[in-house]
Design a protein around this motif. Structure first.
Motif, mmCIF file in Angstrom:
data_model
loop_
_atom_site.group_PDB
_atom_site.id
_atom_site.type_symbol
_atom_site.label_atom_id
_atom_site.label_comp_id
_atom_site.label_asym_id
_atom_site.label_seq_id
_atom_site.Cartn_x
_atom_site.Cartn_y
_atom_site.Cartn_z
ATOM 1 N N LEU A 49 4.532 -13.741 -10.414
ATOM 2 C CA LEU A 49 4.884 -12.522 -9.669
ATOM 3 C C LEU A 49 6.181 -12.717 -8.896
ATOM 4 C CD1 LEU A 49 4.266 -9.703 -8.456
ATOM 5 C CD2 LEU A 49 2.939 -10.896 -6.687
ATOM 6 N N PHE A 50 6.288 -13.825 -8.166
ATOM 7 C CA PHE A 50 7.505 -14.069 -7.375
ATOM 8 C C PHE A 50 8.707 -14.382 -8.260
ATOM 9 C CE2 PHE A 50 4.543 -14.740 -3.774
ATOM 10 C CZ PHE A 50 5.137 -13.850 -2.882
ATOM 11 N N LEU A 51 8.447 -14.948 -9.427
ATOM 12 C CA LEU A 51 9.532 -15.181 -10.370
ATOM 13 C C LEU A 51 10.180 -13.856 -10.766
ATOM 14 C CD1 LEU A 51 10.548 -17.843 -11.632
ATOM 15 C CD2 LEU A 51 9.174 -17.330 -13.632
ATOM 16 N N ILE A 52 9.351 -12.828 -10.928
ATOM 17 C CA ILE A 52 9.838 -11.504 -11.333
ATOM 18 C C ILE A 52 10.495 -10.776 -10.177
ATOM 19 C CG2 ILE A 52 9.119 -9.217 -12.139
ATOM 20 C CD1 ILE A 52 6.871 -10.691 -13.723
ATOM 21 N N ILE A 53 9.868 -10.821 -8.987
ATOM 22 C CA ILE A 53 10.383 -9.985 -7.890
ATOM 23 C C ILE A 53 11.464 -10.675 -7.053
ATOM 24 C CG2 ILE A 53 8.194 -8.742 -7.758
ATOM 25 C CD1 ILE A 53 7.585 -10.254 -5.155
ATOM 26 N N MET A 54 11.613 -12.004 -7.192
ATOM 27 C CA MET A 54 12.656 -12.708 -6.449
ATOM 28 C C MET A 54 13.675 -13.385 -7.364
ATOM 29 S SD MET A 54 10.760 -14.483 -3.174
ATOM 30 C CE MET A 54 12.308 -15.046 -2.483
ATOM 31 N N GLY A 55 13.184 -14.254 -8.242
ATOM 32 C CA GLY A 55 14.087 -15.030 -9.080
ATOM 33 C C GLY A 55 14.914 -14.176 -10.016
ATOM 34 N N LEU A 56 14.264 -13.237 -10.693
ATOM 35 C CA LEU A 56 14.957 -12.408 -11.684
ATOM 36 C C LEU A 56 16.107 -11.601 -11.098
ATOM 37 C CD1 LEU A 56 15.248 -11.245 -14.526
ATOM 38 C CD2 LEU A 56 13.403 -9.629 -13.983
ATOM 39 N N PRO A 57 15.904 -10.815 -10.032
ATOM 40 C CA PRO A 57 17.029 -10.014 -9.526
ATOM 41 C C PRO A 57 18.199 -10.857 -9.029
ATOM 42 C CG PRO A 57 15.124 -9.842 -8.057
ATOM 43 C CD PRO A 57 14.657 -10.496 -9.305
ATOM 44 N N ILE A 58 17.914 -12.006 -8.398
ATOM 45 C CA ILE A 58 19.022 -12.822 -7.902
ATOM 46 C C ILE A 58 19.794 -13.445 -9.064
ATOM 47 C CG2 ILE A 58 19.659 -14.805 -6.460
ATOM 48 C CD1 ILE A 58 17.114 -14.215 -4.814
ATOM 49 N N MET A 59 19.092 -13.821 -10.128
ATOM 50 C CA MET A 59 19.789 -14.337 -11.305
ATOM 51 C C MET A 59 20.690 -13.267 -11.912
ATOM 52 S SD MET A 59 18.328 -16.167 -14.773
ATOM 53 C CE MET A 59 18.223 -17.796 -14.020
ATOM 54 N N VAL A 60 20.206 -12.030 -11.994
ATOM 55 C CA VAL A 60 21.031 -10.925 -12.508
ATOM 56 C C VAL A 60 22.272 -10.763 -11.638
ATOM 57 C CG1 VAL A 60 21.125 -8.454 -12.994
ATOM 58 C CG2 VAL A 60 19.046 -9.735 -13.519
ATOM 59 N N MET A 61 22.109 -10.872 -10.333
ATOM 60 C CA MET A 61 23.249 -10.739 -9.426
ATOM 61 C C MET A 61 24.267 -11.848 -9.644
ATOM 62 S SD MET A 61 21.195 -9.657 -5.962
ATOM 63 C CE MET A 61 19.957 -8.341 -6.051
ATOM 64 N N GLU A 62 23.794 -13.089 -9.796
ATOM 65 C CA GLU A 62 24.716 -14.207 -10.053
ATOM 66 C C GLU A 62 25.482 -14.002 -11.358
ATOM 67 O OE1 GLU A 62 24.759 -18.248 -9.621
ATOM 68 O OE2 GLU A 62 23.137 -18.401 -8.167
ATOM 69 N N PHE A 63 24.763 -13.640 -12.413
ATOM 70 C CA PHE A 63 25.428 -13.397 -13.694
ATOM 71 C C PHE A 63 26.452 -12.267 -13.570
ATOM 72 C CE2 PHE A 63 21.696 -15.217 -16.310
ATOM 73 C CZ PHE A 63 22.374 -16.386 -16.538
ATOM 74 N N SER A 64 26.099 -11.221 -12.827
ATOM 75 C CA SER A 64 26.987 -10.064 -12.675
ATOM 76 C C SER A 64 28.266 -10.442 -11.942
ATOM 77 C CB SER A 64 26.268 -8.940 -11.918
ATOM 78 O OG SER A 64 25.140 -8.479 -12.630
ATOM 79 N N ILE A 65 28.135 -11.232 -10.896
ATOM 80 C CA ILE A 65 29.317 -11.690 -10.151
ATOM 81 C C ILE A 65 30.225 -12.507 -11.066
ATOM 82 C CG2 ILE A 65 30.051 -13.280 -8.317
ATOM 83 C CD1 ILE A 65 27.526 -12.347 -6.754
ATOM 84 N N GLY A 66 29.636 -13.370 -11.887
ATOM 85 C CA GLY A 66 30.424 -14.181 -12.807
ATOM 86 C C GLY A 66 31.103 -13.354 -13.880
ATOM 87 N N ARG A 67 30.348 -12.420 -14.507
ATOM 88 C CA ARG A 67 30.914 -11.655 -15.617
ATOM 89 C C ARG A 67 31.965 -10.660 -15.156
ATOM 90 N NH1 ARG A 67 27.185 -8.414 -19.966
ATOM 91 N NH2 ARG A 67 27.120 -6.841 -18.301
#
Length: 458
Positions: A49-67
């Motif tokens: 549950l926490f992987l989905i609601i915490m880990g996933l959105p922050i990973m998307v944000m990191e990838f977005s900043i990089g791309r």
């Protein structure tokens, strides 16, 4: 003339590299232990549950900043930030976090590589529990041995980076990750066929909420939150660098789901290896280094074909460590290429020497400098370095990325969504904007505060 930025050759390379960065030692020696401590499958459900609601959105944000920036984290925030703001100050701090992570990760990676060779040549054969424990104690008390294995791990991590992004980092990481996934499946199948392993399997797969409440529901929730957060290595830009190497044909939410699925697969399979094996030989799955370097070698000693299975296990562990080393070294080297315009091979040579030198205090903390105990009896320099990364920079950086992407004070919600949703695939859940702007930062603050509370107050 502006230097043309390197790109990854394939989407598979991007997914495997990003997963390799996320997949680390915490997947194997920490995840099974805390799963056992907090009720087996009941804990796993909360973790997911926490992987989905915490880990996933922050990973998307990191990838977005990089791309969006097409830059290393050292320049990414500066490229995207509004005029007259100071978000870019965190860029060099994040790079420092990568260095701090590597100056103790190289030491642990060296332990794993050494144990692969020890197991391969049969050094554990015929030893009792005390004898296996003594092998690890002797290693820790021998700085020159640890320096040798640390330097070897550093060298093996930098060689692919020196060969370039596509021909070195991407190509070698594909082989390493393929070997890692094949080995973990083989090891899991072997554990599942052990006589007496079914009890450990039931414990791992059947939820036990009573056990969870006995250990403390809040403690279990916090542990699940922390494991879901820290397992992905988010917060210091080591993930965003791979976003800067890819095109805009696929949405970043869909790609993040694939990366997290691989990371979770490895963590879950680690439990399938360890719990049945511990159950079959009536051994408690202890925490930390003792699980990997003392408990498991003892189990392999008792197992039919144990020398082979032990060698395969430490080969798998070495692959997991090397995949992280290569990914983070690439981030460090790309910083020197992008910011200081140093040629790739020179950047690898200089940083290899610097990281090997900076790793010495961690090694000496187990012997010559063992008297330095920053957090009290039993702690050492490795604990201090881990605290700087895991309890400080990872949550602090994730909080910065969240505010930067989701509020008007930084890059902004609309810019972030435009980048995250570019291409085909799963879209970011825009309907949850309030959660990302307010609740997610609050959860990260809870993690940050609890980490400091546990060390300095409790």
């Amino acid at each position: 003339m502006e230097r043309k930025r390197e790109t990854l050759k394939s989407r598979l390379g991007f997914i495997l590299l990003s997963a390799g960065c996320a997949i680390g030692l915490g997947n194997v020696w920490r995840f099974p232990y805390i799963t056992g401590r907090y009720g087996g499958a009941a804990f796993v459900l909360i973790y997911l549950l926490f992987l989905i609601i915490m880990g996933l959105p922050i990973m998307v944000m990191e990838f977005s900043i990089g791309r969006a920036s097409k830059q290393n984290i050292g320049l990414a925030l500066k490229t995207l930030e509004p005029k007259h703001t100071k978000w870019h100050i965190y860029g060099p701090i994040a790079i420092i976090g990568n260095y701090v992570l590597m100056i103790f990760y190289t030491t642990i990676s060296g332990w794993l590589i050494s144990y692969f060779f020890y197991s391969l040549r049969g050094d554990f054969s015929g030893l009792d529990t005390a004898g296996v424990g003594q092998v690890f104690t002797t290693l820790l008390q021998s700085p020159w041995k640890m320096i040798f294995w640390m330097v070897l791990a550093t060298l093996l991590g930098f060689l692919p980076v020196a060969k370039g992004l596509q021909n070195g980092v991407e190509k070698i990481s594909k082989w390493i990750m393929s070997g890692l996934l094949a080995l973990i499946l083989l090891l899991a199948i072997n554990s599942l066929t052990l006589k007496g392993g079914s009890q450990g399997l039931r414990f791992y797969l059947l939820p036990d909420f009573k056990r969870m409440t006995e250990t403390g529901l809040f403690s279990a929730i916090y542990a699940a939150m922390g494991q879901a957060f820290f397992t992905l290595s988010i917060g210091i830009g080591s993930i965003s660098i791979f976003g800067s190497y890819i095109g805009r044909d696929k949405t970043l939410t869909g790609e993040s789901v694939r990366v997290i699925a691989l990371d979770t697969f490895v963590a879950l399979c680690s439990g399938l290896i360890i719990f049945p094996a511990c159950s079959a030989f009536a051994v408690e799955p202890n925490a930390g280094p003792s699980l990997i370097f003392i408990t498991l070698p003892n189990i392999f000693n008792q197992m039919a074909g144990g020398r082979v299975w032990g060698s395969l296990f430490f080969a798998f562990m070495s692959f997991a460590a090397l995949s992280t080393l290569i990914a983070v070294f690439e981030n460090i080297v790309s910083y020197w290429i992008d910011v200081h315009h140093v040629e790739r091979k020179k950047a690898c040579l200089y940083n290899g020497i610097v990281i090997a030198a900076l790793s010495l205090p961690c090694i000496l903390g187990f012997n010559v400098l063992a008297g330095f105990q920053p957090f009290g009896p039993g702690s050492g320099i490795l604990d201090l370095e881990d605290f700087i990364v895991s309890s400080t920079l990872l949550p602090l950086g994730s909080l910065i990325f969240t505010i930067f992407c989701c509020t008007r004070y930084g890059w902004g919600w609309n810019n972030f969504i435009s980048e995250a949703d570019a291409g085909s695939g799963l879209k970011f859940p825009k309907v949850l904007k309030f959660y990302f702007q307010w609740i997610l930062p609050a959860l990260i603050l809870v993690l940050f505060t609890k980490g400091y509370w546990d060390i300095f107050v409790r």
